[in-house]
Design a protein around this motif. Structure first.
Motif, PDB file in Angstrom:
ATOM      1  N   VAL A 247       0.852  -1.192   0.000  1.00  0.00           N
ATOM      2  CA  VAL A 247       0.000   0.000   0.000  1.00  0.00           C
ATOM      3  C   VAL A 247       0.885   1.238   0.000  1.00  0.00           C
ATOM      4  O   VAL A 247       1.990   1.231   0.566  1.00  0.00           O
ATOM      5  CB  VAL A 247      -0.937   0.007   1.230  1.00  0.00           C
ATOM      6  CG1 VAL A 247      -0.143   0.091   2.532  1.00  0.00           C
ATOM      7  CG2 VAL A 247      -1.961   1.131   1.151  1.00  0.00           C
ATOM      8  N   PHE A 248       0.422   2.286  -0.682  1.00  0.00           N
ATOM      9  CA  PHE A 248       1.135   3.567  -0.689  1.00  0.00           C
ATOM     10  C   PHE A 248       0.324   4.584   0.098  1.00  0.00           C
ATOM     11  O   PHE A 248      -0.866   4.776  -0.145  1.00  0.00           O
ATOM     12  CB  PHE A 248       1.348   4.075  -2.114  1.00  0.00           C
ATOM     13  CG  PHE A 248       1.891   5.477  -2.173  1.00  0.00           C
ATOM     14  CD1 PHE A 248       3.221   5.725  -1.853  1.00  0.00           C
ATOM     15  CD2 PHE A 248       1.077   6.536  -2.529  1.00  0.00           C
ATOM     16  CE1 PHE A 248       3.728   7.022  -1.895  1.00  0.00           C
ATOM     17  CE2 PHE A 248       1.578   7.834  -2.576  1.00  0.00           C
ATOM     18  CZ  PHE A 248       2.909   8.078  -2.256  1.00  0.00           C
ATOM     19  N   GLN A 249       1.007   5.228   1.051  1.00  0.00           N
ATOM     20  CA  GLN A 249       0.338   6.263   1.851  1.00  0.00           C
ATOM     21  C   GLN A 249       0.907   7.621   1.471  1.00  0.00           C
ATOM     22  O   GLN A 249       2.112   7.846   1.575  1.00  0.00           O
ATOM     23  CB  GLN A 249       0.539   6.008   3.347  1.00  0.00           C
ATOM     24  CG  GLN A 249      -0.150   7.057   4.228  1.00  0.00           C
ATOM     25  CD  GLN A 249      -0.135   6.669   5.695  1.00  0.00           C
ATOM     26  OE1 GLN A 249      -0.594   5.588   6.058  1.00  0.00           O
ATOM     27  NE2 GLN A 249       0.402   7.536   6.530  1.00  0.00           N
ATOM     28  N   CYS A 250       0.055   8.511   1.031  1.00  0.00           N
ATOM     29  CA  CYS A 250       0.476   9.850   0.625  1.00  0.00           C
ATOM     30  C   CYS A 250       1.095  10.589   1.816  1.00  0.00           C
ATOM     31  O   CYS A 250       0.466  10.679   2.880  1.00  0.00           O
ATOM     32  CB  CYS A 250      -0.711  10.642   0.079  1.00  0.00           C
ATOM     33  SG  CYS A 250      -0.292  12.354  -0.359  1.00  0.00           S
ATOM     34  N   GLN A 256      -4.380   6.359   1.572  1.00  0.00           N
ATOM     35  CA  GLN A 256      -3.754   5.102   1.186  1.00  0.00           C
ATOM     36  C   GLN A 256      -4.282   4.631  -0.174  1.00  0.00           C
ATOM     37  O   GLN A 256      -5.489   4.639  -0.409  1.00  0.00           O
ATOM     38  CB  GLN A 256      -4.010   4.027   2.238  1.00  0.00           C
ATOM     39  CG  GLN A 256      -3.284   4.289   3.553  1.00  0.00           C
ATOM     40  CD  GLN A 256      -3.385   3.120   4.511  1.00  0.00           C
ATOM     41  OE1 GLN A 256      -4.224   2.232   4.349  1.00  0.00           O
ATOM     42  NE2 GLN A 256      -2.532   3.096   5.530  1.00  0.00           N
ATOM     43  N   THR A 257      -3.358   4.224  -1.034  1.00  0.00           N
ATOM     44  CA  THR A 257      -3.698   3.740  -2.366  1.00  0.00           C
ATOM     45  C   THR A 257      -3.015   2.406  -2.609  1.00  0.00           C
ATOM     46  O   THR A 257      -1.806   2.265  -2.384  1.00  0.00           O
ATOM     47  CB  THR A 257      -3.236   4.740  -3.453  1.00  0.00           C
ATOM     48  OG1 THR A 257      -3.813   6.023  -3.193  1.00  0.00           O
ATOM     49  CG2 THR A 257      -3.667   4.254  -4.841  1.00  0.00           C
ATOM     50  N   HIS A 258      -3.777   1.423  -3.058  1.00  0.00           N
ATOM     51  CA  HIS A 258      -3.218   0.101  -3.378  1.00  0.00           C
ATOM     52  C   HIS A 258      -2.810   0.107  -4.845  1.00  0.00           C
ATOM     53  O   HIS A 258      -3.556  -0.354  -5.716  1.00  0.00           O
ATOM     54  CB  HIS A 258      -4.257  -0.994  -3.090  1.00  0.00           C
ATOM     55  CG  HIS A 258      -4.633  -1.092  -1.644  1.00  0.00           C
ATOM     56  ND1 HIS A 258      -3.880  -1.786  -0.724  1.00  0.00           N
ATOM     57  CD2 HIS A 258      -5.670  -0.557  -0.951  1.00  0.00           C
ATOM     58  CE1 HIS A 258      -4.434  -1.708   0.471  1.00  0.00           C
ATOM     59  NE2 HIS A 258      -5.524  -0.954   0.366  1.00  0.00           N
ATOM     60  N   LEU A 282       4.745   0.396   0.296  1.00  0.00           N
ATOM     61  CA  LEU A 282       5.504   1.133  -0.712  1.00  0.00           C
ATOM     62  C   LEU A 282       5.756   2.519  -0.133  1.00  0.00           C
ATOM     63  O   LEU A 282       4.852   3.352  -0.071  1.00  0.00           O
ATOM     64  CB  LEU A 282       4.712   1.211  -2.017  1.00  0.00           C
ATOM     65  CG  LEU A 282       5.331   2.026  -3.162  1.00  0.00           C
ATOM     66  CD1 LEU A 282       6.654   1.432  -3.602  1.00  0.00           C
ATOM     67  CD2 LEU A 282       4.358   2.110  -4.340  1.00  0.00           C
ATOM     68  N   HIS A 283       6.995   2.755   0.316  1.00  0.00           N
ATOM     69  CA  HIS A 283       7.276   3.986   1.055  1.00  0.00           C
ATOM     70  C   HIS A 283       8.569   4.619   0.548  1.00  0.00           C
ATOM     71  O   HIS A 283       9.557   3.926   0.269  1.00  0.00           O
ATOM     72  CB  HIS A 283       7.398   3.679   2.552  1.00  0.00           C
ATOM     73  CG  HIS A 283       7.192   4.885   3.418  1.00  0.00           C
ATOM     74  ND1 HIS A 283       8.164   5.850   3.600  1.00  0.00           N
ATOM     75  CD2 HIS A 283       6.127   5.292   4.163  1.00  0.00           C
ATOM     76  CE1 HIS A 283       7.701   6.790   4.405  1.00  0.00           C
ATOM     77  NE2 HIS A 283       6.469   6.474   4.772  1.00  0.00           N
ATOM     78  N   LEU A 284       8.548   5.936   0.461  1.00  0.00           N
ATOM     79  CA  LEU A 284       9.707   6.685  -0.019  1.00  0.00           C
ATOM     80  C   LEU A 284      10.927   6.442   0.859  1.00  0.00           C
ATOM     81  O   LEU A 284      12.067   6.378   0.362  1.00  0.00           O
ATOM     82  CB  LEU A 284       9.369   8.178  -0.069  1.00  0.00           C
ATOM     83  CG  LEU A 284      10.459   9.112  -0.614  1.00  0.00           C
ATOM     84  CD1 LEU A 284      10.767   8.781  -2.064  1.00  0.00           C
ATOM     85  CD2 LEU A 284      10.017  10.575  -0.473  1.00  0.00           C
ATOM     86  N   ASN A 285      10.718   6.295   2.152  1.00  0.00           N
ATOM     87  CA  ASN A 285      11.826   6.104   3.087  1.00  0.00           C
ATOM     88  C   ASN A 285      12.603   4.823   2.783  1.00  0.00           C
ATOM     89  O   ASN A 285      13.835   4.788   2.884  1.00  0.00           O
ATOM     90  CB  ASN A 285      11.287   6.055   4.518  1.00  0.00           C
ATOM     91  CG  ASN A 285      12.387   6.172   5.558  1.00  0.00           C
ATOM     92  OD1 ASN A 285      13.446   6.763   5.294  1.00  0.00           O
ATOM     93  ND2 ASN A 285      12.158   5.614   6.728  1.00  0.00           N
TER      94      ASN A 285
END
Length: 325
Positions: A247-250, A256-258, A282-285
């Motif tokens: 999952v991607f969290q803005c 949250q977007t799958h 799915l995280h930028l970090n």
């Protein structure tokens, strides 16, 4: 030649029809051609089973005997059917997560992806390994994890243009000619696919278990399933699956977007009858720390992303205990 073959086949069919007619009486009498086809199918079935048994015996004779790696207690392979799903990043953070959860444990990391080694970049390591008194390569170490990779033996931009036999020789050297010392776990970052390297490693050394990494995307799950089935065929326990980039969290609004779908890996794990070891977002970090050679488990140990990897590491240890008992 074609006419001769056809006439012989016609003669065979005629004999088979006559034989079937003699053997069958009353209600059991069937048409000749159907009886012939039945006999042919039965013979093919018997021949096929006999052939499979002979092949199985021959393959068993030709398989190498598994020999443990000196000093290594348990080998964990991290695999995926498809590239680009975060397998290497998962392998690195799994190794670091195992140590973070239990500092008394010693963990090593082997990069078995000969054509595309990623461990040197992910672990911020450069240089060539030295040799000890027994002519064994000494792994390069960072963050307390000894690492070995083909990337230490070739230049960064040099393409490895090798055929299968050379790759197998390189894998043998990475497995047998390295002084790992004493390790509780050796995490092996496998190349994508189900080819020679996977078979060579699983047949040459005792593997405690395999971790399959996949995104929830349907196209990735197809190959992940092939990877899991391959390990089952070579009698390597599949410890479970990791759902990566789940999952991607803005970072601005926390929505949250799958991006790659929702729970696809979880459903596949249920279908295969294996455990879902955890979800990694799915995280930028994760991307930034990986590119800097500072894996998120050591650079941001208290972050939710690091906790996700630590949970995966705990689940892996638990599954190893279940498999061993």
């Amino acid at each position: 030649m074609a006419q001769f073959t056809y006439s012989r086949l016609a003669h065979f069919l005629k004999l088979s029809v006559n034989k079937c007619s003699v053997l069958r009486t009353g209600a059991e009498i069937q048409h000749g051609p159907a009886c012939c086809v039945h006999l042919i199918r039965c013979q093919r079935s018997v021949d096929s089973k006999a052939l499979q048994e002979r092949q199985k015996q021959q393959m068993a004779k030709g398989l190498p005997k598994q020999k443990p790696i000196t000093g290594v207690k348990q080998v964990i392979v991290v695999a995926s059917g498809k590239g680009g799903v975060g397998k290497s990043t998962t392998a690195v953070n799994l190794a670091l997560g195992l140590m973070a959860n239990d500092p008394s444990k010693s963990v090593g990391l082997l990069d078995a992806d000969v054509y595309g080694p990623s461990i040197p970049k992910l672990m911020n390591l450069k240089g060539n390994p030295e040799l000890n008194d027994h002519n064994l390569m000494i792994p390069l170490t960072n963050y307390g994890v000894p690492c070995m990779s083909m990337g230490f033996l070739v230049e960064d931009v040099a393409p490895i243009v090798w055929r299968g036999l050379m790759v197998m020789s390189a894998i043998e050297k990475l497995l047998r000619q390295v002084d790992w010392g004493s390790l509780d776990y050796l995490v092996v970052d496998m190349p994508p696919g189900t080819g020679d390297v996977q078979l060579s490693i699983s047949q040459n050394i005792p593997v405690a278990g395999a971790v399959i990494v996949s995104t929830p995307q349907d196209i990735a799950l197809l190959d992940a399933r092939r990877g899991a089935e391959m390990f089952k065929k070579v009698h390597v326990p599949v410890l479970g699956m990791v759902q990566n980039m789940s999952v991607f969290q803005c970072p601005n609004c926390n929505h949250q977007t799958h991006i790659f779908g929702s729970d696809g890996t979880r459903k596949l794990a249920e279908t295969l009858g294996v455990a879902l070891l955890g979800d990694v977002p799915l995280h930028l970090n994760i991307r930034e720390t990986s590119d800097r050679g500072q894996p998120v488990v050591v650079s941001s140990p208290d972050s939710p992303e690091a906790e996700a990897y630590k949970k995966v590491a705990s689940a892996v240890v638990q599954r190893l205990e279940e498999v061993n008992t």
